[in-house]
Scaffold this active site. Sequence first.
Site, PDB file in Angstrom:
ATOM      1  N   ILE A  81       0.821  -1.226   0.000  1.00 54.38           N
ATOM      2  CA  ILE A  81       0.000   0.000   0.000  1.00 54.38           C
ATOM      3  C   ILE A  81       0.848   1.268   0.000  1.00 54.38           C
ATOM      4  CG2 ILE A  81      -2.047  -1.073   1.000  1.00 54.38           C
ATOM      5  CD1 ILE A  81      -1.279   0.474   3.643  1.00 54.38           C
ATOM      6  N   TYR A 189       5.842   3.715  17.755  1.00 51.70           N
ATOM      7  CA  TYR A 189       4.655   2.983  17.278  1.00 51.70           C
ATOM      8  C   TYR A 189       3.382   3.558  17.913  1.00 51.70           C
ATOM      9  CZ  TYR A 189       1.521  -1.222  17.312  1.00 51.70           C
ATOM     10  OH  TYR A 189       0.487  -2.118  17.215  1.00 51.70           O
ATOM     11  N   LYS A 193       0.360   5.511  15.979  1.00 55.43           N
ATOM     12  CA  LYS A 193      -1.017   4.985  16.049  1.00 55.43           C
ATOM     13  C   LYS A 193      -1.947   6.038  16.658  1.00 55.43           C
ATOM     14  CE  LYS A 193      -1.089   0.356  15.034  1.00 55.43           C
ATOM     15  NZ  LYS A 193      -1.677  -0.179  13.797  1.00 55.43           N
ATOM     16  N   TRP A 219      -3.914  -9.908  21.530  1.00 55.61           N
ATOM     17  CA  TRP A 219      -4.645 -11.040  20.933  1.00 55.61           C
ATOM     18  C   TRP A 219      -3.601 -12.110  20.604  1.00 55.61           C
ATOM     19  CZ3 TRP A 219      -8.484  -8.723  16.747  1.00 55.61           C
ATOM     20  CH2 TRP A 219      -9.217  -7.694  17.338  1.00 55.61           C
ATOM     21  N   ARG A 239       6.692 -11.305  18.638  1.00 58.09           N
ATOM     22  CA  ARG A 239       6.066 -10.952  19.914  1.00 58.09           C
ATOM     23  C   ARG A 239       6.167 -12.128  20.893  1.00 58.09           C
ATOM     24  NH1 ARG A 239       0.961  -8.226  16.931  1.00 58.09           N
ATOM     25  NH2 ARG A 239       1.571  -9.799  15.411  1.00 58.09           N
ATOM     26  N   LYS A 255      13.305 -16.414  27.856  1.00 60.56           N
ATOM     27  CA  LYS A 255      14.008 -15.195  28.272  1.00 60.56           C
ATOM     28  C   LYS A 255      13.034 -14.180  28.849  1.00 60.56           C
ATOM     29  CE  LYS A 255      17.778 -15.667  25.056  1.00 60.56           C
ATOM     30  NZ  LYS A 255      18.208 -15.446  23.690  1.00 60.56           N
ATOM     31  N   TYR A 335      16.439  -6.097  23.370  1.00 67.12           N
ATOM     32  CA  TYR A 335      15.827  -5.235  22.344  1.00 67.12           C
ATOM     33  C   TYR A 335      16.761  -4.130  21.850  1.00 67.12           C
ATOM     34  CZ  TYR A 335      11.109  -7.034  23.451  1.00 67.12           C
ATOM     35  OH  TYR A 335       9.998  -7.818  23.628  1.00 67.12           O
ATOM     36  N   ASP A 341       8.752  -0.023  28.315  1.00 71.06           N
ATOM     37  CA  ASP A 341       7.671  -1.007  28.377  1.00 71.06           C
ATOM     38  C   ASP A 341       6.394  -0.397  28.942  1.00 71.06           C
ATOM     39  OD1 ASP A 341       6.531  -3.453  27.979  1.00 71.06           O
ATOM     40  OD2 ASP A 341       7.884  -4.555  29.289  1.00 71.06           O
TER      41      ASP A 341
HETATM   42  P1  NAD Z   1       0.680  -8.994  11.386  1.00 69.79           P
HETATM   43  O1  NAD Z   1       2.050  -8.427  11.268  1.00 69.79           O
HETATM   44  O2  NAD Z   1       0.529 -10.460  11.498  1.00 69.79           O
HETATM   45  O3  NAD Z   1      -0.217  -8.487  10.162  1.00 69.79           O
HETATM   46  C1  NAD Z   1       0.002  -7.279   9.476  1.00 69.79           C
HETATM   47  C2  NAD Z   1      -0.075  -7.583   7.980  1.00 69.79           C
HETATM   48  O4  NAD Z   1       0.027  -6.351   7.274  1.00 69.79           O
HETATM   49  C3  NAD Z   1       1.098  -8.465   7.498  1.00 69.79           C
HETATM   50  O5  NAD Z   1       0.613  -9.609   6.813  1.00 69.79           O
HETATM   51  C4  NAD Z   1       1.890  -7.551   6.575  1.00 69.79           C
HETATM   52  O6  NAD Z   1       2.477  -8.236   5.470  1.00 69.79           O
HETATM   53  C5  NAD Z   1       0.802  -6.563   6.119  1.00 69.79           C
HETATM   54  N1  NAD Z   1       1.389  -5.298   5.684  1.00 69.79           N
HETATM   55  C6  NAD Z   1       2.220  -4.491   6.379  1.00 69.79           C
HETATM   56  N2  NAD Z   1       2.579  -3.439   5.645  1.00 69.79           N
HETATM   57  C7  NAD Z   1       1.968  -3.575   4.435  1.00 69.79           C
HETATM   58  C8  NAD Z   1       1.963  -2.805   3.248  1.00 69.79           C
HETATM   59  N3  NAD Z   1       2.695  -1.680   3.152  1.00 69.79           N
HETATM   60  N4  NAD Z   1       1.224  -3.226   2.199  1.00 69.79           N
HETATM   61  C9  NAD Z   1       0.499  -4.373   2.283  1.00 69.79           C
HETATM   62  N5  NAD Z   1       0.471  -5.156   3.388  1.00 69.79           N
HETATM   63  C10 NAD Z   1       1.199  -4.758   4.462  1.00 69.79           C
HETATM   64  O7  NAD Z   1       0.002  -8.277  12.652  1.00 69.79           O
HETATM   65  P2  NAD Z   1      -1.400  -8.564  13.375  1.00 69.79           P
HETATM   66  O8  NAD Z   1      -1.120  -9.071  14.742  1.00 69.79           O
HETATM   67  O9  NAD Z   1      -2.310  -9.316  12.498  1.00 69.79           O
HETATM   68  O10 NAD Z   1      -1.923  -7.062  13.582  1.00 69.79           O
HETATM   69  C11 NAD Z   1      -2.835  -6.434  12.707  1.00 69.79           C
HETATM   70  C12 NAD Z   1      -3.141  -5.027  13.216  1.00 69.79           C
HETATM   71  O11 NAD Z   1      -3.589  -5.053  14.568  1.00 69.79           O
HETATM   72  C13 NAD Z   1      -1.933  -4.077  13.193  1.00 69.79           C
HETATM   73  O12 NAD Z   1      -2.358  -2.805  12.787  1.00 69.79           O
HETATM   74  C14 NAD Z   1      -1.476  -4.025  14.633  1.00 69.79           C
HETATM   75  O13 NAD Z   1      -0.836  -2.802  14.946  1.00 69.79           O
HETATM   76  C15 NAD Z   1      -2.786  -4.194  15.376  1.00 69.79           C
HETATM   77  N6  NAD Z   1      -2.573  -4.793  16.704  1.00 69.79           N
HETATM   78  C16 NAD Z   1      -2.490  -6.141  16.891  1.00 69.79           C
HETATM   79  C17 NAD Z   1      -2.299  -6.645  18.172  1.00 69.79           C
HETATM   80  C18 NAD Z   1      -2.295  -8.121  18.468  1.00 69.79           C
HETATM   81  O14 NAD Z   1      -2.502  -8.453  19.615  1.00 69.79           O
HETATM   82  N7  NAD Z   1      -2.095  -9.025  17.524  1.00 69.79           N
HETATM   83  C19 NAD Z   1      -2.145  -5.784  19.259  1.00 69.79           C
HETATM   84  C20 NAD Z   1      -2.208  -4.413  19.031  1.00 69.79           C
HETATM   85  C21 NAD Z   1      -2.432  -3.916  17.753  1.00 69.79           C
HETATM   86  N1  UDP Z   2       9.049 -10.335  26.517  1.00 69.03           N
HETATM   87  C1  UDP Z   2       9.884 -11.172  27.254  1.00 69.03           C
HETATM   88  N2  UDP Z   2      10.595 -12.147  26.595  1.00 69.03           N
HETATM   89  C2  UDP Z   2      10.507 -12.356  25.258  1.00 69.03           C
HETATM   90  C3  UDP Z   2       9.633 -11.489  24.505  1.00 69.03           C
HETATM   91  C4  UDP Z   2       8.922 -10.496  25.176  1.00 69.03           C
HETATM   92  O1  UDP Z   2      10.008 -11.037  28.484  1.00 69.03           O
HETATM   93  O2  UDP Z   2      11.169 -13.282  24.747  1.00 69.03           O
HETATM   94  C5  UDP Z   2       8.219  -9.302  27.222  1.00 69.03           C
HETATM   95  C6  UDP Z   2       8.291  -7.864  26.689  1.00 69.03           C
HETATM   96  O3  UDP Z   2       9.385  -7.169  27.252  1.00 69.03           O
HETATM   97  C7  UDP Z   2       6.950  -7.299  27.132  1.00 69.03           C
HETATM   98  C8  UDP Z   2       6.003  -8.511  27.054  1.00 69.03           C
HETATM   99  O4  UDP Z   2       6.853  -9.658  27.032  1.00 69.03           O
HETATM  100  O5  UDP Z   2       7.026  -6.893  28.486  1.00 69.03           O
HETATM  101  C9  UDP Z   2       5.070  -8.540  25.847  1.00 69.03           C
HETATM  102  O6  UDP Z   2       5.811  -8.397  24.667  1.00 69.03           O
HETATM  103  P1  UDP Z   2       5.196  -8.440  23.210  1.00 69.03           P
HETATM  104  O7  UDP Z   2       6.346  -8.474  22.260  1.00 69.03           O
HETATM  105  O8  UDP Z   2       4.221  -9.540  23.054  1.00 69.03           O
HETATM  106  O9  UDP Z   2       4.458  -7.050  22.964  1.00 69.03           O
HETATM  107  P2  UDP Z   2       3.772  -5.913  23.853  1.00 69.03           P
HETATM  108  O10 UDP Z   2       2.714  -6.532  24.689  1.00 69.03           O
HETATM  109  O11 UDP Z   2       4.863  -5.283  24.688  1.00 69.03           O
HETATM  110  O12 UDP Z   2       3.233  -4.990  22.826  1.00 69.03           O
END
Ligand code: NAD
Ligand code: UDP
Length: 393
Positions: A81, A189, A193, A219, A239, A255, A335, A341
């Site tokens: 995109i 980030y 956002k 999630w 993550r 870790k 990191y 954090d």
């Molecule tokens: P993810 O990385 O698995 O999915 C993101 C997808 O977007 C990837 O498949 C990537 O290839 C695609 N993408 C990125 N840049 C692109 C571009 N320029 N063009 C086309 N495709 C592109 O992450 P996710 O966990 O599925 O998260 C989805 C959304 O939810 C994100 O916006 C993320 O910030 C938000 N979010 C998720 C969580 C969670 O718990 N999983 C937590 C907080 C926020």
């Molecule tokens: N974390 C950890 N060990 C790992 C990876 C992550 O202790 O191998 C910790 C990280 O510092 C944070 C929490 O786990 O406190 C959750 O990390 P995540 O990457 O899932 O994302 P966040 O919830 O911080 O967005």
Amino acid sequence: MDAARLDLDGKPIKAMTICMIGAGGFIGSHLCEKLMAETPHTVLAVDVYNDKIKHLLGPDDGQESNQHAWAGRIHFHRLNIKHDSRLEGLIKMSDLTINLAAICTPADYNTRPLDTIYSNFIDALPVVKYCSENGKRLIHFSTCEVYGKTIGSFLPKEHPLRQDPEFYVLKEDASPCIFGPIEKQRWSYACAKQLIERLIYAEGAENGLEFTIVRPFNWIGPRMDFIPGIDGPSEGVPRVLACFSNNLLRGEPLKLVDGGQSQRTFVYIKDAIEAVLLMIENPARANGQIFNVGNPNNEVTVRQLAEVMINVYSKVSGEPVLDAPMVDVSSKEFYGEGYDDSDKRIPDMTIINRQLGWNPKTSLSDLLEATLTYQHKTYAEAVKRATAKSVAS
Ligand code: NAD
Ligand code: UDP
């Protein structure tokens, strides 16, 4: 497909076309599965990758199978995109756009802050603009990280007010967004956002954009991120679920960053997807809203998460628990410079309850059992082969 599916107000739900950007990711793959299996909607799936949704695609998208009940309702569009003129056309063809695309792994926020800011703010701008100009509805994925740190985290460690929910529960329409200093690039980030949320909100207020903003609270479930050296880069840091899964698959200690004292609430992806489907199919209740989506009952410290995962993995894999199953590591070592954090993340559920009647169902132990069973089945053999190969060479 059941033609008489009704929304929360008893009105029939009409089939719609959804432009889903980032459909090939973790959340996108589960949402596509749900939409194909349970609804009549069509998905224009936009991403640069499609590995996680290949099982849903048909021959038009280069896949063999045409046996799916949903054949013809999902089409993959491989595009970035950042620079692709086809995006506006896809948004125009759709009734609703869902934007999931983002760089969203914390290891990137302080090491690739420019990519992080571009991905989460600049690249999302045309999506918002095209929706606004063409009168299309937008569901935009933000993050719980926009809340940053809790108010309570600034009180002394033993202060009684730290136990008062007023000082830590995160409310969409009341809590402030508290980030660290600029040199703590972790917040690149969250800040990007936050600004895109403000822009979307302003488009709603000034130009009538119909929007919903989703703030996911950790999630987790199958297909989250990657296992380094198997289906992602060997040096990559995903993550926490995938980091800990990788350690367990390789028989290494987990870790704990800075002692694993941070707290998180984890929600099962399948519960969370139910909430997104309610937003999709109940626009009158979801438009103009910002929704926390999480499970306040599943709170643990990262150390406790590690302990549960160690025990559940041992149960599902039959592998013994190591004598020293966890190891401490500093955030700087893990990191790099500029990491910081969030201390604690409890979502307030009032708004999503009131608007959509949604509640999460799955306990942490149940969701980890399902997820680690999947991780073991999917990766254990590949990890064994990769380890044997590197020992031999
Ligand atoms: P993810 O990385 O698995 O999915 C993101 C997808 O977007 C990837 O498949 C990537 O290839 C695609 N993408 C990125 N840049 C692109 C571009 N320029 N063009 C086309 N495709 C592109 O992450 P996710 O966990 O599925 O998260 C989805 C959304 O939810 C994100 O916006 C993320 O910030 C938000 N979010 C998720 C969580 C969670 O718990 N999983 C937590 C907080 C926020
Ligand atoms: N974390 C950890 N060990 C790992 C990876 C992550 O202790 O191998 C910790 C990280 O510092 C944070 C929490 O786990 O406190 C959750 O990390 P995540 O990457 O899932 O994302 P966040 O919830 O911080 O967005």
